[in-house]
Design a protein around this motif. Structure first.
Motif, mmCIF file in Angstrom:
data_model
loop_
_atom_site.group_PDB
_atom_site.id
_atom_site.type_symbol
_atom_site.label_atom_id
_atom_site.label_comp_id
_atom_site.label_asym_id
_atom_site.label_seq_id
_atom_site.Cartn_x
_atom_site.Cartn_y
_atom_site.Cartn_z
ATOM 1 N N ALA A 115 0.838 -1.208 0.000
ATOM 2 C CA ALA A 115 0.000 0.000 0.000
ATOM 3 C C ALA A 115 0.874 1.260 0.000
ATOM 4 N N TYR A 116 1.970 1.245 0.737
ATOM 5 C CA TYR A 116 2.878 2.392 0.774
ATOM 6 C C TYR A 116 3.487 2.635 -0.609
ATOM 7 N N GLU A 117 3.944 1.561 -1.251
ATOM 8 C CA GLU A 117 4.528 1.711 -2.585
ATOM 9 C C GLU A 117 3.473 2.175 -3.586
ATOM 10 N N TRP A 118 2.264 1.695 -3.459
ATOM 11 C CA TRP A 118 1.189 2.114 -4.359
ATOM 12 C C TRP A 118 0.901 3.606 -4.149
ATOM 13 N N LYS A 119 0.847 4.029 -2.873
ATOM 14 C CA LYS A 119 0.565 5.429 -2.567
ATOM 15 C C LYS A 119 1.661 6.348 -3.097
ATOM 16 N N LYS A 120 2.890 5.904 -3.029
ATOM 17 C CA LYS A 120 4.023 6.693 -3.528
ATOM 18 C C LYS A 120 4.172 6.592 -5.042
ATOM 19 N N LYS A 121 3.276 5.837 -5.683
ATOM 20 C CA LYS A 121 3.260 5.637 -7.138
ATOM 21 C C LYS A 121 4.562 5.019 -7.635
ATOM 22 N N ALA A 122 5.080 4.082 -6.848
ATOM 23 C CA ALA A 122 6.328 3.432 -7.221
ATOM 24 C C ALA A 122 6.120 2.426 -8.342
ATOM 25 N N PHE A 123 4.907 1.973 -8.559
ATOM 26 C CA PHE A 123 4.640 0.980 -9.596
ATOM 27 C C PHE A 123 4.341 1.612 -10.950
#
Length: 119
Positions: free
Chosen positions: A108-116
Motif C-alpha cells: 500500500a505504501y509503494e502504491w501510494k508513492k506511485k512506485a509501480f
C-alpha cells in the motif's frame, strides 16, 4: 530424522528426470526441424539491435523488477508454511498474519508513492 524419509522425494526426482529426458529423446526424431531466416531473426522487440548494449537502463525498470522479485519471494515463503500449518499450530498462523500484514502495508505504501507507475 531418518534418511529414509527422503526416499519419496528422491523417487519423485528420479521419475521426473526420467520422464523429462525420455520425452526429449522420443521427440528428437519426430519433431520438425526446418531452420530458416525468420526463426533466426530478432524476436523480442521485432527489430535489429542498435546502439550500445551496455547503455544504462532507466532506474524505474530496476525498481519495478526488484518489487516483483521481493513480492514473488515473499509469496514463495507462504507455500511451505501452508503445507506445515497443521504441525505448527496457532502461533504459526499469527506469525503469518503479521507477515502478510507487513507485506500489505508495504504494498500500500509503494502504491501510494506511485512506485509501480512507469511514466
Amino acid at each position: 530424522m531418518d534418511v529414509s524419509e527422503y526416499y519419496p522425494a528422491l523417487l519423485f526426482l528420479i521419475v521426473a528426470v526420467f520422464i523429462g529426458g525420455g520425452l526429449l529423446v522420443v521427440a528428437k526424431p519426430i519433431r520438425p526441424d526446418r531452420p530458416d531466416d525468420a526463426k533466426g531473426s530478432p524476436y523480442e522487440c521485432g527489430f535489429n539491435a542498435f546502439g550500445d548494449a551496455r547503455r544504462k537502463f532507466d532506474v524505474r525498470f530496476y525498481r519495478v523488477a526488484i518489487f516483483f522479485i521481493i513480492f514473488d519471494i515473499e509469496l514463495a515463503f507462504t507455500i511451505p508454511w501452508a503445507v506445515s500449518l497443521r504441525e505448527t499450530g496457532m502461533a504459526s498462523l499469527i506469525a503469518m498474519i503479521a507477515f502478510l500484514a507487513v507485506l500489505v502495508l508495504g504494498f500500500a505504501y509503494e502504491w501510494k508513492k506511485k512506485a509501480f507507475e512507469w511514466e
